[in-house]
Motif scaffolding. Structure first.
Motif, PDB file in Angstrom:
ATOM      1  N   ALA A 171       0.879  -1.314   0.051  1.00 20.05           N
ATOM      2  CA  ALA A 171      -0.062  -0.223  -0.056  1.00 20.05           C
ATOM      3  C   ALA A 171       0.961   1.318  -0.061  1.00 20.05           C
ATOM      4  O   ALA A 171       0.661   2.268  -0.608  1.00 20.05           O
ATOM      5  N   GLY A 172       1.962   1.099   0.648  1.00 17.76           N
ATOM      6  CA  GLY A 172       3.042   2.207   0.840  1.00 17.76           C
ATOM      7  C   GLY A 172       3.472   2.448  -0.630  1.00 17.76           C
ATOM      8  O   GLY A 172       3.520   3.683  -1.077  1.00 17.76           O
ATOM      9  N   TRP A 173       3.838   1.430  -1.185  1.00 14.39           N
ATOM     10  CA  TRP A 173       4.621   1.460  -2.633  1.00 14.39           C
ATOM     11  C   TRP A 173       3.678   2.165  -3.427  1.00 14.39           C
ATOM     12  O   TRP A 173       4.069   3.123  -4.350  1.00 14.39           O
ATOM     13  N   ALA A 174       2.307   1.524  -3.523  1.00 15.49           N
ATOM     14  CA  ALA A 174       1.219   2.304  -4.221  1.00 15.49           C
ATOM     15  C   ALA A 174       1.071   3.653  -4.390  1.00 15.49           C
ATOM     16  O   ALA A 174       0.958   4.449  -5.361  1.00 15.49           O
ATOM     17  N   SER A 175       1.166   4.203  -2.999  1.00 12.18           N
ATOM     18  CA  SER A 175       1.025   5.789  -2.612  1.00 12.18           C
ATOM     19  C   SER A 175       2.058   6.536  -3.354  1.00 12.18           C
ATOM     20  O   SER A 175       2.199   7.756  -3.367  1.00 12.18           O
ATOM     21  N   GLU A 176       3.503   5.953  -3.280  1.00 12.28           N
ATOM     22  CA  GLU A 176       4.601   6.667  -3.864  1.00 12.28           C
ATOM     23  C   GLU A 176       4.590   6.911  -5.364  1.00 12.28           C
ATOM     24  O   GLU A 176       5.432   7.664  -5.943  1.00 12.28           O
ATOM     25  N   GLY A 177       3.892   6.103  -6.174  1.00 13.38           N
ATOM     26  CA  GLY A 177       4.041   6.319  -7.591  1.00 13.38           C
ATOM     27  C   GLY A 177       5.125   5.501  -8.351  1.00 13.38           C
ATOM     28  O   GLY A 177       5.009   4.476  -9.222  1.00 13.38           O
ATOM     29  N   SER A 178       6.357   5.808  -7.799  1.00 19.43           N
ATOM     30  CA  SER A 178       7.243   4.993  -8.268  1.00 19.43           C
ATOM     31  C   SER A 178       8.547   4.829  -7.062  1.00 19.43           C
ATOM     32  O   SER A 178       8.304   5.691  -6.327  1.00 19.43           O
ATOM     33  N   LEU A 179       9.320   3.832  -7.240  1.00 23.91           N
ATOM     34  CA  LEU A 179      10.302   3.458  -6.123  1.00 23.91           C
ATOM     35  C   LEU A 179      11.251   2.707  -6.590  1.00 23.91           C
ATOM     36  O   LEU A 179      11.091   2.039  -7.498  1.00 23.91           O
ATOM     37  N   GLY A 180      12.415   2.651  -5.926  1.00 27.56           N
ATOM     38  CA  GLY A 180      13.455   1.604  -5.959  1.00 27.56           C
ATOM     39  C   GLY A 180      12.861   0.241  -5.527  1.00 27.56           C
ATOM     40  O   GLY A 180      12.949   0.053  -4.336  1.00 27.56           O
ATOM     41  N   VAL A 181      12.888  -0.708  -6.507  1.00 26.27           N
ATOM     42  CA  VAL A 181      12.305  -2.074  -5.956  1.00 26.27           C
ATOM     43  C   VAL A 181      13.266  -2.672  -4.937  1.00 26.27           C
ATOM     44  O   VAL A 181      12.782  -3.206  -3.912  1.00 26.27           O
ATOM     45  N   TYR A 182      14.686  -2.890  -5.234  1.00 23.81           N
ATOM     46  CA  TYR A 182      15.138  -3.668  -4.481  1.00 23.81           C
ATOM     47  C   TYR A 182      15.445  -3.039  -2.962  1.00 23.81           C
ATOM     48  O   TYR A 182      15.217  -3.960  -1.930  1.00 23.81           O
ATOM     49  N   GLU A 183      15.516  -1.766  -2.940  1.00 18.90           N
ATOM     50  CA  GLU A 183      15.659  -1.071  -1.435  1.00 18.90           C
ATOM     51  C   GLU A 183      14.188  -1.221  -0.709  1.00 18.90           C
ATOM     52  O   GLU A 183      14.102  -1.615   0.421  1.00 18.90           O
ATOM     53  N   ALA A 184      13.195  -1.180  -1.385  1.00 21.24           N
ATOM     54  CA  ALA A 184      11.784  -1.299  -1.049  1.00 21.24           C
ATOM     55  C   ALA A 184      11.526  -2.605  -0.361  1.00 21.24           C
ATOM     56  O   ALA A 184      11.260  -3.015   0.449  1.00 21.24           O
ATOM     57  N   VAL A 185      11.933  -3.747  -1.143  1.00 17.37           N
ATOM     58  CA  VAL A 185      11.601  -5.142  -0.927  1.00 17.37           C
ATOM     59  C   VAL A 185      12.691  -5.595   0.269  1.00 17.37           C
ATOM     60  O   VAL A 185      12.264  -6.216   1.117  1.00 17.37           O
ATOM     61  N   ARG A 186      13.977  -4.896   0.360  1.00 17.66           N
ATOM     62  CA  ARG A 186      14.888  -5.321   1.549  1.00 17.66           C
ATOM     63  C   ARG A 186      14.076  -4.848   2.824  1.00 17.66           C
ATOM     64  O   ARG A 186      14.291  -5.563   3.729  1.00 17.66           O
ATOM     65  N   LEU A 187      13.466  -3.573   2.720  1.00 20.92           N
ATOM     66  CA  LEU A 187      12.762  -3.042   3.855  1.00 20.92           C
ATOM     67  C   LEU A 187      11.659  -4.100   4.310  1.00 20.92           C
ATOM     68  O   LEU A 187      11.431  -4.569   5.675  1.00 20.92           O
ATOM     69  N   LEU A 188      10.797  -4.552   3.333  1.00 13.08           N
ATOM     70  CA  LEU A 188       9.867  -5.360   3.611  1.00 13.08           C
ATOM     71  C   LEU A 188      10.498  -6.695   4.128  1.00 13.08           C
ATOM     72  O   LEU A 188       9.866  -7.140   5.260  1.00 13.08           O
ATOM     73  N   THR A 189      11.361  -7.500   3.448  1.00 18.82           N
ATOM     74  CA  THR A 189      12.015  -8.730   4.218  1.00 18.82           C
ATOM     75  C   THR A 189      12.477  -8.703   5.602  1.00 18.82           C
ATOM     76  O   THR A 189      12.303  -9.206   6.396  1.00 18.82           O
ATOM     77  N   PHE A 190      13.178  -7.528   5.503  1.00 22.78           N
ATOM     78  CA  PHE A 190      13.883  -7.103   6.989  1.00 22.78           C
ATOM     79  C   PHE A 190      12.421  -6.864   8.221  1.00 22.78           C
ATOM     80  O   PHE A 190      12.534  -7.344   9.211  1.00 22.78           O
ATOM     81  N   ASP A 191      11.431  -6.190   7.720  1.00 23.16           N
ATOM     82  CA  ASP A 191      10.290  -6.156   8.759  1.00 23.16           C
ATOM     83  C   ASP A 191      10.141  -7.342   9.072  1.00 23.16           C
ATOM     84  O   ASP A 191       9.800  -7.737  10.303  1.00 23.16           O
ATOM     85  N   ILE A 192       9.770  -8.201   7.918  1.00 21.75           N
ATOM     86  CA  ILE A 192       9.130  -9.821   8.288  1.00 21.75           C
ATOM     87  C   ILE A 192      10.026 -10.417   9.304  1.00 21.75           C
ATOM     88  O   ILE A 192       9.481 -11.132  10.204  1.00 21.75           O
ATOM     89  N   LEU A 193      11.414 -10.369   9.042  1.00 21.97           N
ATOM     90  CA  LEU A 193      12.362 -11.114   9.800  1.00 21.97           C
ATOM     91  C   LEU A 193      12.318 -10.513  11.140  1.00 21.97           C
ATOM     92  O   LEU A 193      11.826 -11.317  12.104  1.00 21.97           O
ATOM     93  N   VAL A 194      12.230  -9.282  11.334  1.00 23.19           N
ATOM     94  CA  VAL A 194      12.670  -8.800  12.960  1.00 23.19           C
ATOM     95  C   VAL A 194      11.313  -8.753  13.553  1.00 23.19           C
ATOM     96  O   VAL A 194      11.320  -9.005  14.684  1.00 23.19           O
ATOM     97  N   ASN A 195      10.463  -8.355  12.907  1.00 24.47           N
ATOM     98  CA  ASN A 195       8.892  -8.333  13.604  1.00 24.47           C
ATOM     99  C   ASN A 195       7.946  -9.565  13.541  1.00 24.47           C
ATOM    100  O   ASN A 195       7.128  -9.485  14.550  1.00 24.47           O
ATOM    101  N   VAL A 196       8.099 -10.328  12.609  1.00 25.51           N
ATOM    102  CA  VAL A 196       7.321 -11.556  12.325  1.00 25.51           C
ATOM    103  C   VAL A 196       8.164 -12.749  13.059  1.00 25.51           C
ATOM    104  O   VAL A 196       7.662 -13.306  14.019  1.00 25.51           O
ATOM    105  N   SER A 197       9.078 -13.085  12.410  1.00 25.73           N
ATOM    106  CA  SER A 197       9.880 -14.294  12.821  1.00 25.73           C
ATOM    107  C   SER A 197      10.502 -14.076  13.981  1.00 25.73           C
ATOM    108  O   SER A 197      10.564 -15.112  14.859  1.00 25.73           O
ATOM    109  N   LEU A 198      11.180 -12.767  14.238  1.00 25.62           N
ATOM    110  CA  LEU A 198      12.028 -12.814  15.770  1.00 25.62           C
ATOM    111  C   LEU A 198      11.045 -12.001  16.628  1.00 25.62           C
ATOM    112  O   LEU A 198      11.468 -12.324  17.732  1.00 25.62           O
TER     113      LEU A 198
END
Length: 352
Positions: A171-198
């Motif tokens: 939803a945040g990506w959609a609101s930005e219009g355009s973004l750097g995919v790799y950095e955005a995806v890295r933040l997503l996977t990091f969020d899942i790791l630290v807040n969901v898995s850990l």
């Protein structure tokens, strides 16, 4: 990793030193190994002598400029060969044979094969991690503690939280219009790791801060292993100390999920134990960059093949009509085309 292999030979015990170290970002998927040995005729697995591909110091510099060419020059068509790795240079066995690499990795802690790693890798991951430790009892106990969290049931339990995180980031990506995919995806996977898995309960500002710290830590795996602030390894060690401090805070946080693996490590070893802290940091490392690069490659490929996007959307609409909006094991099983696209991405991208 270094591997110490003991064999019975003519009634006496013969020690052979071989090794296997998957380089981070450098070897481009081709494992190479570090060795410590006396003599020039060490062997891999059997009694066949290794090809000597050790190059001059000037030629060794190529490993930092063009690692693939350097590995090819060392191997010279052989499945494995002696070479020189890192700075300062040391003897290493470069392996281009999947069967050999698989055999060594699957024989850890069995048949007399004891894994070890170069000092810089041990320092960045931590000497007490399940990967690095030289203590077979600790290794076995860590496997017992961590294995239950990698089962299909454990992943299924986390699916709703993962689904929620993905929806929020998209939803945040959609609101930005355009973004750097790799950095955005890295933040997503990091969020899942630290807040969901850990379950470390990082806020959004902390996520951005420690995602950057994590990147500096991972960059430290690149040679040379010189612990000075203007070298990647030195910055990586400084980043590790920041991660250690944040993990210590999490271990005494009353919000820490009581049924999670972080709490289990804390209860086993203590809230200020290096054993707990080292293994939590290693869990951050496992799979993060690989997952991020795979998703980035998938997005890139889909941008070039809109017809595949159309088929994916059709399948997802059918699954939602049948199973609802939630992500479950049943809904995943009902998406064979999606699974095929993911598998083809992994086959062609070889993420690392």
């Amino acid at each position: 990793m270094l591997v110490k292999q003991q064999q019975r030979c003519c009634g006496s015990q013969q020690q052979q030193w071989t090794g296997h170290h998957k380089s981070v970002r450098q070897s481009r998927g081709c494992p190479f190994v570090t060795k410590s040995a006396d003599g020039e005729h060490a062997t891999v697995g059997d009694t066949a002598p290794l090809h000597d591909g050790r190059l001059s110091l000037r030629q060794q510099l190529q490993q930092f400029v063009s690692p693939q060419k350097y590995i090819a020059a060392v191997l010279q068509g052989h499945k494995f060969a002696w070479g020189k790795a890192n700075i300062p240079p040391h003897d290493a066995v470069f392996v281009a044979d999947p069967a050999t690499a698989r055999s060594w990795m699957s024989s850890e802690w069995t048949l007399g094969i004891i894994p070890a790693w170069p000092p810089n890798i041990s320092a960045l991951l931590g000497p007490n991690t399940v990967t690095i430790t030289q203590d077979p009892q600790l290794h076995a106990r860590l496997r017992q503690l961590l294995n239950p969290y990698f089962t299909a049931e454990a992943i299924q339990y986390q699916m709703p939280a993962i689904h929620s995180k993905v929806k929020g980031h998209m939803a945040g990506w959609a609101s930005e219009g355009s973004l750097g995919v790799y950095e955005a995806v890295r933040l997503l996977t990091f969020d899942i790791l630290v807040n969901v898995s850990l379950g470390l309960n990082m806020s959004d500002p902390e996520l951005r801060k420690y995602s950057q710290v994590y990147g500096e830590w991972v960059d430290g795996f690149m040679p040379p292993a010189i612990d000075l602030p203007f070298f990647p390894f030195g910055r990586g060690m400084a980043a590790r100390r920041k991660l250690q401090e944040r993990v210590r805070q999490a271990l005494v946080d009353p919000r820490l999920p009581a049924d999670g693996w972080v709490a289990r490590l804390r209860d086993e070893f203590g809230a200020d134990s290096d054993k707990a802290i080292d293994n939590i940091i290693q869990l951050l490392f496992a799979g993060h960059d690989t997952t991020s690069s795979a998703i980035t490659f998938l997005v890139w490929q889909l941008s070039k093949h809109p017809e595949i996007v159309t088929k994916l959307r059709k399948e997802h609409q059918e699954v939602r009509a049948m199973h609802g909006n939630g992500l479950t094991s049943a809904s995943l099983a009902a998406m064979p085309y999606t699974q095929a696209v993911i598998k083809e991405t992994l086959r062609t991208a070889q993420p690392r």
